[in-house]
Design a protein around this motif. Structure first.
Motif, PDB file in Angstrom:
ATOM      1  N   PRO A  71       0.783  -1.283   0.074  1.00 15.69           N
ATOM      2  CA  PRO A  71      -0.064  -0.063  -0.109  1.00 15.69           C
ATOM      3  C   PRO A  71       0.856   1.371   0.057  1.00 15.69           C
ATOM      4  CG  PRO A  71      -0.683  -1.483   1.473  1.00 15.69           C
ATOM      5  CD  PRO A  71       0.437  -1.984   1.121  1.00 15.69           C
ATOM      6  N   SER A  72       0.452   2.420  -0.674  1.00 17.65           N
ATOM      7  CA  SER A  72       0.930   3.382  -0.540  1.00 17.65           C
ATOM      8  C   SER A  72       0.742   4.708   0.033  1.00 17.65           C
ATOM      9  CB  SER A  72       1.461   3.926  -2.230  1.00 17.65           C
ATOM     10  OG  SER A  72       2.030   5.102  -2.332  1.00 17.65           O
ATOM     11  N   SER A  73       1.286   5.557   0.625  1.00 13.86           N
ATOM     12  CA  SER A  73       1.006   6.602   1.223  1.00 13.86           C
ATOM     13  C   SER A  73       0.480   7.609   0.430  1.00 13.86           C
ATOM     14  CB  SER A  73       2.068   7.147   2.487  1.00 13.86           C
ATOM     15  OG  SER A  73       3.152   7.400   1.635  1.00 13.86           O
ATOM     16  N   LYS A 105      -7.355   2.289  -6.940  1.00 11.85           N
ATOM     17  CA  LYS A 105      -8.533   1.657  -7.176  1.00 11.85           C
ATOM     18  C   LYS A 105      -9.780   2.601  -6.864  1.00 11.85           C
ATOM     19  CE  LYS A 105     -11.395  -1.989  -7.183  1.00 11.85           C
ATOM     20  NZ  LYS A 105     -11.748  -2.865  -8.361  1.00 11.85           N
ATOM     21  N   PHE A 106     -10.712   2.875  -7.873  1.00 10.69           N
ATOM     22  CA  PHE A 106     -11.717   3.766  -7.462  1.00 10.69           C
ATOM     23  C   PHE A 106     -12.915   3.273  -7.157  1.00 10.69           C
ATOM     24  CE2 PHE A 106      -9.566   5.643 -11.273  1.00 10.69           C
ATOM     25  CZ  PHE A 106      -8.964   6.750 -10.407  1.00 10.69           C
ATOM     26  N   THR A 134     -13.255   3.308   0.123  1.00  7.89           N
ATOM     27  CA  THR A 134     -12.075   4.309  -0.181  1.00  7.89           C
ATOM     28  C   THR A 134     -11.378   3.890  -1.272  1.00  7.89           C
ATOM     29  OG1 THR A 134     -10.739   3.272   1.583  1.00  7.89           O
ATOM     30  CG2 THR A 134     -12.082   4.835   2.480  1.00  7.89           C
ATOM     31  N   THR A 135     -10.757   5.047  -1.688  1.00  6.03           N
ATOM     32  CA  THR A 135      -9.809   4.850  -2.922  1.00  6.03           C
ATOM     33  C   THR A 135      -8.559   4.140  -2.473  1.00  6.03           C
ATOM     34  OG1 THR A 135     -10.740   6.831  -4.041  1.00  6.03           O
ATOM     35  CG2 THR A 135      -8.496   6.124  -4.767  1.00  6.03           C
ATOM     36  N   ILE A 136      -8.029   3.096  -3.088  1.00  5.05           N
ATOM     37  CA  ILE A 136      -6.985   2.443  -2.521  1.00  5.05           C
ATOM     38  C   ILE A 136      -5.577   2.655  -3.683  1.00  5.05           C
ATOM     39  CG2 ILE A 136      -6.004   0.176  -2.428  1.00  5.05           C
ATOM     40  CD1 ILE A 136      -8.938  -0.851  -1.837  1.00  5.05           C
ATOM     41  N   VAL A 137      -4.590   3.211  -3.114  1.00  6.54           N
ATOM     42  CA  VAL A 137      -3.392   3.299  -3.701  1.00  6.54           C
ATOM     43  C   VAL A 137      -2.286   2.306  -3.585  1.00  6.54           C
ATOM     44  CG1 VAL A 137      -1.376   4.850  -4.366  1.00  6.54           C
ATOM     45  CG2 VAL A 137      -3.737   5.615  -3.939  1.00  6.54           C
TER      46      VAL A 137
END
Length: 419
Positions: A71-73, A105-106, A134-137
């Motif tokens: 996961p990215s911040s 991820k939208f 929530t949007t995932i990065v």
């Protein structure tokens, strides 16, 4: 360097460009295929990571690391505004930002869960989503290095280019050798080409230099021999002629005159034949009126025009020729017609040529090849070596004209065809 349409160097350049384009085209296809495989691999790993995030509870960081994804911040807004979009698909996007690959991820659209779009009806009555989203990065940790492919590509192109330059360098002496042969044909026998290599072209060049040296030596020896022999022979002939003139007129004096004249004539014919056979006579062509060439021919023959029947005197025939050589060719035809006929020869000026006709016996078929000297059947040994027609044929051929022969109604007719 001038290259003609059938040049080997032109063919090699064309073949090299074809191979070079083929290699680069195949590399571009391989690069595109490699890029698609990269994207497909990332998409597969991102899809597995998305399933882990939405369908597994607890800590799944270890599973994500196995997929080389974390996961990215970074916020999705920064990526969407500053990043480069690589692939877009429903509910997600693959981005590049600062040479790193991210997956955003939208949330799905509301109508997926039975809600109408916001612009239809009152949005405050819309039912809530079945779960918070929530949007995932996600960030891809796997690095795909293309340096190896680019290195192989550059190495192959460099090797092909170096081989092409090496081949051109090896073929350059062949081009110079061709120019040297052309210059040799024009009469330059003092050429010297460097040949330090050990390949076949260098060997041919060295042998060519040896041949040039031998030809130059032979040509110099021939010229020296001709100068000496002509000088040594003409000197006693001239002295004999002068001595004969001092003798009182008698049958013996007349016989001696004929002998010395005969010897002088033979030397002149030998000299002319040698010049033609060695190709040392060069044309100096211009346009002349045929009547002027005919006047000069009669001067050479020491012959009055009254001894020749001329038809077409008022012709304006123009001939592109070497004045002296063409006069000699015409002189030989008229000289033969005067010697071997009991009547006046006839010269006919045509629009496309000249005919010289005289009454006499026909030339045998086996002796009508005027490209060979010593035609004794027509030009007897008592008056010449048979070189007159050979010299005439050679002069006309050098001009690009032709000599034809025809016998009809007791007439020997020689025709100079100018077209």
């Amino acid at each position: 360097m001038l290259i003609n349409n059938h040049s080997i160097i032109r063919l090699i350049i064309f073949f090299f460009l074809l191979i070079f384009a083929l290699i680069n085209g195949l590399f571009w296809i391989a690069q595109q295929h490699f890029s698609k495989e990269q994207i497909a691999d990332r998409m597969q790993r991102f899809a597995l990571a998305d399933r882990l995030i939405h369908h597994q509870k607890g800590n799944f960081d270890s599973e994500l690391k196995q997929l080389l994804i974390v996961p990215s911040s970074l916020s999705s807004e920064i990526l969407r505004t500053k990043g480069e979009s690589l692939v877009s698909f429903p509910f997600g996007r693959m981005m590049r930002y600062e040479n790193k690959i991210y997956f955003i991820k939208f949330p799905p659209p509301d109508f997926k869960f039975g809600r109408p779009p916001p612009m239809i009806g009152d949005s405050k009555f819309l039912p809530p989503l079945p779960f918070p989203f929530t949007t995932i990065v996600l960030q891809d940790l796997k690095e795909y290095s293309s340096w190896k492919i680019w290195g192989i590509f550059v190495a192959i192109d460099t090797l092909v280019l170096l081989f092409f330059l090496y081949l051109l360098r090896k073929l350059t002496p062949l081009h110079r050798l061709k120019d040297a042969i052309i210059n040799f044909k024009e009469g330059d026998t003092r050429l010297k080409m460097s040949s330090n290599g050990k390949d076949e072209i260098s060997q041919i060049t060295r042998e060519f230099n040896l041949v040039l040296e031998k030809i130059a030596a032979l040509k110099e020896a021939r010229a020296l021999f001709l100068r000496n022999i002509l000088h040594e022979l003409k000197t006693p002939i001239m002295k004999g002629s002068l001595t004969t003139d001092c003798i009182s007129e008698s049958a013996e004096q007349e016989r001696l005159k004929r002998i010395f004249n005969r010897m002088s004539y033979l030397l002149d014919e030998f000299s002319k034949m040698e010049q033609f056979s060695s190709g040392e006579w060069h044309l100096n062509t211009r346009e002349y009126r045929f009547v002027d060439i005919l006047d000069h021919t009669c001067d050479i023959l020491l012959c009055d025009k009254k001894n020749i029947t001329i038809k077409g005197k008022n012709s304006d025939l123009m001939i592109n020729a070497d004045f002296q050589l063409f006069s000699i060719a015409l002189k030989n035809l008229l000289d033969n017609a005067l010697k071997y006929s009991n009547s006046k020869p006839t010269l006919i000026i045509l629009s496309h040529g000249i005919e010289v006709c005289s009454i006499g016996d026909p030339i045998p078929d086996e002796n009508r090849v005027f490209s060979k000297p010593f035609n004794r059947t027509y030009e007897g040994s008592e008056s010449g070596l048979g070189l007159g027609l050979y010299i005439t044929y050679s002069i006309l051929t050098k001009h690009g004209y032709t000599l034809e022969y025809q016998y009809a109604s007791g007439l020997n007719c020689f025709r100079i065809v100018l077209r």
